[in-house]
Design a protein around this motif. Structure first.
Motif, PDB file in Angstrom:
ATOM      1  N   SER A 144       0.810  -1.222   0.000  1.00 17.10           N
ATOM      2  CA  SER A 144       0.000   0.000   0.000  1.00 17.10           C
ATOM      3  C   SER A 144       0.841   1.269   0.000  1.00 17.10           C
ATOM      4  CB  SER A 144      -0.928   0.010   1.214  1.00 17.10           C
ATOM      5  OG  SER A 144      -0.203   0.268   2.416  1.00 17.10           O
ATOM      6  N   LYS A 187       8.994   2.046  -0.405  1.00 17.87           N
ATOM      7  CA  LYS A 187       8.473   0.714  -0.740  1.00 17.87           C
ATOM      8  C   LYS A 187       9.609  -0.244  -1.084  1.00 17.87           C
ATOM      9  CE  LYS A 187       4.896  -1.491  -3.554  1.00 17.87           C
ATOM     10  NZ  LYS A 187       3.826  -1.244  -4.569  1.00 17.87           N
ATOM     11  N   ASP A 211      -1.577   3.408  11.059  1.00 22.29           N
ATOM     12  CA  ASP A 211      -2.481   3.552   9.916  1.00 22.29           C
ATOM     13  C   ASP A 211      -3.778   4.234  10.358  1.00 22.29           C
ATOM     14  OD1 ASP A 211      -2.946   3.306   7.212  1.00 22.29           O
ATOM     15  OD2 ASP A 211      -3.640   1.235   7.319  1.00 22.29           O
ATOM     16  N   ASP A 232       3.078   7.246   4.154  1.00 22.63           N
ATOM     17  CA  ASP A 232       4.148   6.372   3.672  1.00 22.63           C
ATOM     18  C   ASP A 232       5.331   6.369   4.632  1.00 22.63           C
ATOM     19  OD1 ASP A 232       2.634   5.737   1.479  1.00 22.63           O
ATOM     20  OD2 ASP A 232       3.767   6.965   0.056  1.00 22.63           O
TER      21      ASP A 232
END
Length: 313
Positions: A120, A127, A173, A185
């Motif tokens: 996500s 990432k 989150d 992020d």
């Protein structure tokens, strides 16, 4: 066998346990005895060998599997075993799986949820950094799955590091959904990486104890080093992104007196500190409740919470 979580004051013990810890000691009257910590998959219990020179006490060491004969007593509100006899057991006499505490949650399911959070992430550098740890590095991912989050206190079981990390990331989150100013992020990446140094700070089970590097450096410093190592292999990894991520790791204990090299200076670092502290404290309280299921009253003073604790009626 009768597991530690099921022991009650007055019980007679005659079973095999893992000797997690052994230490010689002396009473106020100068009499030698031994402090022992017994372990099975449900937890640990303190034990005392009051007559270590008794012929019924065989030579044994920490991390031996030992057959223990003794009585369960209570001291300062905590159960302990008064050991009368010890015999060292050989392979084949015990099932190792009965002696390693394991998360009550499925490790594969948790890891799948963790990699779902990685998927996500929108920032390509963060990432890629996460994938370099949790997807591409098989040695790290194996250690991460099987590590505890602490020697004791909270999540001190196989899969504990994974369970704690996932809980912290999910809290973060949620924070992002309530406070849009948070950079999701960055915060999720920091949450997933905040304790990766524990794979090097604490040795694997059944030892589950601090390594030399763990004692000298600690998981915060080692985790920051691990992130720097991986980021250096990602071409054009943004310097500011790395600095902000590293700051979150360095500040996640919140205060100098709690071992944090930095105090949170970013909103994301503050959020991570509170998520980490929340999960650690609630898990600790949960484990206290589980270890006092038969106690309907007060549990006694707890140093971590600085309060006398009890279960909700």
């Amino acid at each position: 066998m009768k597991f530690i979580k099921d022991l009650k004051e007055g019980d007679r013990v005659f079973d095999i346990y893992l000797c997690k810890h052994k230490q010689a000691a002396v009473t106020k009257n100068g009499k030698a005895y031994e402090n022992v910590v017994l372990q099975d998959k449900t937890g640990t219990i303190d034990a005392k060998v009051w007559e270590p020179n008794n012929p019924g006490i065989a030579d044994y060491d920490a991390l031996d599997y030992i057959e223990v004969y003794g009585d369960v007593t209570s001291y300062n509100g905590m159960l302990q075993v008064s050991v009368k006899r010890i015999r060292v057991c050989g392979e084949g006499e015990y099932e190792p799986a009965n002696y390693l505490p394991v998360s009550s949650k499925d490790i594969n399911d948790m890891y799948k949820e963790l990699t779902g959070l990685i998927a996500s992430i929108g920032d390509p550098y963060l990432k890629k950094l996460l994938e370099s740890f949790f997807v591409e590095d098989e040695e790290f991912s194996k250690a991460f799955r099987n590590s505890s989050a602490a020697k004791s206190v909270h999540h001190g079981f196989v899969g504990g590091l994974l369970e704690h990390t996932l809980s912290v990331a999910k809290l973060c989150d949620f924070y992002c959904s309530q406070y849009p100013a948070l950079k999701r992020d960055l915060l999720i990446c920091a949450a997933l990486c905040h304790d990766i140094g524990k794979t090097r700070e604490i040795s694997a089970f059944p030892e589950n104890d601090y390594t030399d590097d763990g004692q000298l450096l600690g998981h915060i410093v080692m985790g920051s080093q691990m992130i720097a190592e991986k980021a250096s292999r990602i071409e054009n990894f943004p310097h500011m992104t790395l600095s902000q991520l590293t700051h979150c790791i360095l500040a996640h204990h919140g205060k100098y007196e709690f071992g944090s090299p930095k105090i949170p200076a970013l909103m994301e670092a503050l959020a991570l500190n509170y998520a980490d502290d929340t999960d650690a404290k609630l898990e600790t309280f949960k484990e206290i409740l589980e270890n006092n299921k038969d106690n309907s009253g007060w549990f006694g003073y707890n140093r971590l919470f600085e309060s006398n604790l009890r279960a909700t009626k």
